[in-house]
Enzyme design. Sequence first.
Site, PDB file in Angstrom:
ATOM      1  N   ASP A   1     -77.907 -29.595 -19.068  1.00 31.39           N
ATOM      2  CA  ASP A   1     -78.951 -29.091 -19.952  1.00 31.39           C
ATOM      3  C   ASP A   1     -78.447 -27.851 -20.693  1.00 31.39           C
ATOM      4  O   ASP A   1     -78.435 -26.753 -20.142  1.00 31.39           O
ATOM      5  CB  ASP A   1     -80.216 -28.755 -19.138  1.00 31.39           C
ATOM      6  CG  ASP A   1     -81.362 -28.290 -20.024  1.00 31.39           C
ATOM      7  OD1 ASP A   1     -81.252 -28.409 -21.260  1.00 31.39           O
ATOM      8  OD2 ASP A   1     -82.382 -27.813 -19.467  1.00 31.39           O
TER       9      ASP A   1
ATOM     10  N   ARG B   1     -89.504 -32.879 -19.176  1.00 31.60           N
ATOM     11  CA  ARG B   1     -90.821 -33.532 -19.174  1.00 31.60           C
ATOM     12  C   ARG B   1     -90.833 -34.747 -20.089  1.00 31.60           C
ATOM     13  O   ARG B   1     -91.616 -35.669 -19.898  1.00 31.60           O
ATOM     14  CB  ARG B   1     -91.902 -32.508 -19.556  1.00 31.60           C
ATOM     15  CG  ARG B   1     -91.732 -31.924 -20.925  1.00 31.60           C
ATOM     16  CD  ARG B   1     -92.517 -30.629 -21.097  1.00 31.60           C
ATOM     17  NE  ARG B   1     -91.861 -29.510 -20.415  1.00 31.60           N
ATOM     18  CZ  ARG B   1     -92.384 -28.296 -20.332  1.00 31.60           C
ATOM     19  NH1 ARG B   1     -93.551 -28.030 -20.858  1.00 31.60           N
ATOM     20  NH2 ARG B   1     -91.730 -27.341 -19.692  1.00 31.60           N
TER      21      ARG B   1
ATOM     22  N   LYS C   1     -79.487 -22.622 -24.679  1.00 33.52           N
ATOM     23  CA  LYS C   1     -79.644 -21.635 -23.612  1.00 33.52           C
ATOM     24  C   LYS C   1     -78.618 -20.517 -23.770  1.00 33.52           C
ATOM     25  O   LYS C   1     -77.603 -20.688 -24.457  1.00 33.52           O
ATOM     26  CB  LYS C   1     -79.408 -22.312 -22.250  1.00 33.52           C
ATOM     27  CG  LYS C   1     -80.538 -23.206 -21.775  1.00 33.52           C
ATOM     28  CD  LYS C   1     -80.248 -23.743 -20.386  1.00 33.52           C
ATOM     29  CE  LYS C   1     -81.340 -24.660 -19.881  1.00 33.52           C
ATOM     30  NZ  LYS C   1     -82.602 -23.970 -19.576  1.00 33.52           N
TER      31      LYS C   1
ATOM     32  N   LYS D   1     -85.843 -36.449 -12.477  1.00 31.46           N
ATOM     33  CA  LYS D   1     -85.223 -35.926 -13.702  1.00 31.46           C
ATOM     34  C   LYS D   1     -83.700 -35.915 -13.536  1.00 31.46           C
ATOM     35  O   LYS D   1     -83.177 -35.271 -12.629  1.00 31.46           O
ATOM     36  CB  LYS D   1     -85.740 -34.505 -13.979  1.00 31.46           C
ATOM     37  CG  LYS D   1     -84.973 -33.770 -15.096  1.00 31.46           C
ATOM     38  CD  LYS D   1     -85.592 -32.396 -15.396  1.00 31.46           C
ATOM     39  CE  LYS D   1     -84.724 -31.599 -16.367  1.00 31.46           C
ATOM     40  NZ  LYS D   1     -85.265 -30.253 -16.648  1.00 31.46           N
TER      41      LYS D   1
ATOM     42  N   GLU E   1     -86.860 -30.425 -22.194  1.00 26.95           N
ATOM     43  CA  GLU E   1     -86.469 -31.827 -22.305  1.00 26.95           C
ATOM     44  C   GLU E   1     -86.850 -32.660 -21.086  1.00 26.95           C
ATOM     45  O   GLU E   1     -87.065 -33.852 -21.190  1.00 26.95           O
ATOM     46  CB  GLU E   1     -84.962 -31.929 -22.562  1.00 26.95           C
ATOM     47  CG  GLU E   1     -84.052 -31.830 -21.320  1.00 26.95           C
ATOM     48  CD  GLU E   1     -84.181 -30.526 -20.546  1.00 26.95           C
ATOM     49  OE1 GLU E   1     -84.573 -29.512 -21.154  1.00 26.95           O
ATOM     50  OE2 GLU E   1     -83.894 -30.522 -19.326  1.00 26.95           O
TER      51      GLU E   1
ATOM     52  N   ASP F   1     -85.447 -27.362 -25.248  1.00 24.88           N
ATOM     53  CA  ASP F   1     -85.079 -27.011 -23.872  1.00 24.88           C
ATOM     54  C   ASP F   1     -86.152 -27.477 -22.878  1.00 24.88           C
ATOM     55  O   ASP F   1     -85.941 -27.434 -21.671  1.00 24.88           O
ATOM     56  CB  ASP F   1     -84.862 -25.498 -23.763  1.00 24.88           C
ATOM     57  CG  ASP F   1     -84.091 -25.108 -22.511  1.00 24.88           C
ATOM     58  OD1 ASP F   1     -83.545 -26.020 -21.854  1.00 24.88           O
ATOM     59  OD2 ASP F   1     -84.029 -23.896 -22.205  1.00 24.88           O
TER      60      ASP F   1
ATOM     61  N   ASP G   1     -79.162 -30.021 -13.240  1.00 20.37           N
ATOM     62  CA  ASP G   1     -80.450 -30.427 -13.813  1.00 20.37           C
ATOM     63  C   ASP G   1     -80.755 -31.916 -13.603  1.00 20.37           C
ATOM     64  O   ASP G   1     -81.746 -32.431 -14.108  1.00 20.37           O
ATOM     65  CB  ASP G   1     -80.490 -30.059 -15.305  1.00 20.37           C
ATOM     66  CG  ASP G   1     -81.887 -29.703 -15.791  1.00 20.37           C
ATOM     67  OD1 ASP G   1     -82.730 -29.350 -14.951  1.00 20.37           O
ATOM     68  OD2 ASP G   1     -82.133 -29.800 -17.013  1.00 20.37           O
TER      69      ASP G   1
HETATM   70  N1  BES Z   1     -83.723 -27.270 -16.682  1.00 18.99           N
HETATM   71  C1  BES Z   1     -84.593 -26.258 -17.103  1.00 18.99           C
HETATM   72  C2  BES Z   1     -85.349 -25.581 -15.959  1.00 18.99           C
HETATM   73  C3  BES Z   1     -84.519 -24.847 -14.951  1.00 18.99           C
HETATM   74  C4  BES Z   1     -84.391 -23.483 -15.028  1.00 18.99           C
HETATM   75  C5  BES Z   1     -83.953 -25.500 -13.886  1.00 18.99           C
HETATM   76  C6  BES Z   1     -83.653 -22.791 -14.088  1.00 18.99           C
HETATM   77  C7  BES Z   1     -83.216 -24.825 -12.929  1.00 18.99           C
HETATM   78  C8  BES Z   1     -83.076 -23.461 -13.023  1.00 18.99           C
HETATM   79  C9  BES Z   1     -85.633 -26.814 -18.085  1.00 18.99           C
HETATM   80  O1  BES Z   1     -85.235 -27.912 -18.824  1.00 18.99           O
HETATM   81  C10 BES Z   1     -86.006 -25.731 -19.027  1.00 18.99           C
HETATM   82  O2  BES Z   1     -85.138 -25.170 -19.634  1.00 18.99           O
HETATM   83  N2  BES Z   1     -87.287 -25.438 -19.138  1.00 18.99           N
HETATM   84  C11 BES Z   1     -87.772 -24.424 -20.028  1.00 18.99           C
HETATM   85  C12 BES Z   1     -89.087 -24.899 -20.593  1.00 18.99           C
HETATM   86  C13 BES Z   1     -89.624 -24.058 -21.732  1.00 18.99           C
HETATM   87  C14 BES Z   1     -88.700 -24.158 -22.937  1.00 18.99           C
HETATM   88  C15 BES Z   1     -90.999 -24.525 -22.084  1.00 18.99           C
HETATM   89  C16 BES Z   1     -87.966 -23.134 -19.240  1.00 18.99           C
HETATM   90  O3  BES Z   1     -88.359 -23.193 -18.069  1.00 18.99           O
HETATM   91  O4  BES Z   1     -87.685 -22.073 -19.781  1.00 18.99           O
HETATM   92 ZN    ZN Z   2     -83.752 -29.116 -17.912  1.00 20.77          ZN
HETATM   93 ZN    ZN Z   3     -84.185 -27.448 -20.601  1.00 25.42          ZN
END
Ligand code: BES
Ligand code: ZN
Ligand code: ZN
Length: 498
Positions: free
Chosen positions: A269, A350, A276, A264, A348, A346, A287
């Site tokens: 992000d 996957r 966020k 990834k 994104e 968010d 990210d």
């Molecule tokens: N990049 C984030 C995940 C992340 C969080 C990485 C903290 C490093 C530290 C990812 O893209 C994300 O925001 N995922 C969301 C998914 C949800 C919206 C289903 C999450 O984990 O809240």
């Molecule tokens: Zn992310």
């Molecule tokens: Zn994200």
Amino acid sequence: MQQFTTPQVSLASAPAKGTDVVVLGLADSGETPTLVGGADLARTMTKKIASPVELATQLEASTKVGATTMLPSLDGTRVLLVGVGAGALTPETVRKAAGAAVRTARSLGKKSAVKVAIDLGCNDPELVRAAAEGALLGSYEYGKVTAQAATQPIAGVTIVSTASSKEAKAAVADAQVVAECVNVCREWVNAPANILYPESFADSAAALAKQTKVSVTVLDDKELQAQGYGGIMSVGKGSERKPRLVRYSYAPRGAKAHLVLVGKGITFDTGGLNLKSADGMYTMKCDMAGAATVLAATLAIARLGLKVKVTTYACMAENMPSGIAFRPSDVLTMYGGKTVENANSDAEGRLVMADALARANEDDPDLVVDVATLTGACVVALGEWYAGLMASDHATADHVLDAAESSAEGFWHLPIPEEIAESLKSDVADLKSSGSRMGGALLAAAFLHEFVDDDTPWAHLDIAGTAFNTGKPSGHTPLGGTGHGVRTLIALARGMQA
Ligand code: BES
Ligand code: ZN
Ligand code: ZN
């Protein structure tokens, strides 16, 4: 964006002339600590000043693994004691101790670079390798972005050992390559997103591959669009910085197994339209750590000349909100034709990963491993020292866990319950990108698995918690980008050799 140069490590039977810092181990052996390594040095010192052990006792030097105590300078050479704990030395104890010692030595090198010798009494080639690896990993620190010419505080590292076998020399040379590539990963992760964005990241990845036997293709946004990479294109749509897909291919003669890696590479992000919070966004330059990890590991595998075929995809996009950003409820057509309803912009990671996983099916892989800072849920579940590992089956999980264990990188096997797929059902597309908040890391894994061919062994590494250290430097782990996972992937490739 690669400003750091890893110092050179060598093997010798005594510290080189002009050594500034000699590192010796201090072990916990009951009441008084004992010195590990440096037998000759201890003898010379005893004649001139008190014995190191006496000094250590007076200074209440800690024997905790990685705790450092600087002794008074002796003829211009300083002796730095580093704790190695109790009991027999293990590779990870040595790696941590050497790393912590070099981090301490770095602070002496502000004016002129310091030459370090490490004598932890390591004569076994595996311990010699660990000392070299730990020292070079510990030498890393992310420098300031500045016009001033940067000098590296560590001039060079010597591992002092009676081992002089071919095996020990090879171990040191091997450690040099591995540590350099981990540090390359860290530099990418630490580079801010105004400097490292899809195009510049792809350029940097291509430039580094040129020095190896890795061949590179970079798909730009027009090619991605034309070839149907709907996940990568949609995520990158809101940004002025257009997406890229980097493909590394390393195909040495005689290789039998084919390892495909997917990473990834979200260069920043913001969460997109599902923006966020300020705190949640601040560290999101990290990210792209999954992409950095798989690229750096591939460079190492090629430089080590391992006999395994490796194909690597780094999915690069910037997730920004804007008038043309992809929206929650949009339906995307992914590479290979599956459709996905975007549940949350968010989620994104996957989406970009799914495209590359679908593409990877065409490469006839024996094993697919993807690496991603995928979910906050994984950070909540496992914290900052263990990454999540999810897999198509137990044997594949064990295969990757063995590699992780041999590298002493923390990975923990999490399940992908069959029932969880229920919450990925969509009324308007083949799949929805997310659903229930419960078990978010597992749900993300279940989503990714939908894009991997049924009979292909696959493992997913969620490094959201481990990729970026916001706490304190520790052992061979610096602040910021850690490179967690690079050494596991290299170990995995070693085990798949013909
Ligand atoms: N990049 C984030 C995940 C992340 C969080 C990485 C903290 C490093 C530290 C990812 O893209 C994300 O925001 N995922 C969301 C998914 C949800 C919206 C289903 C999450 O984990 O809240
Ligand atoms: Zn992310
Ligand atoms: Zn994200």
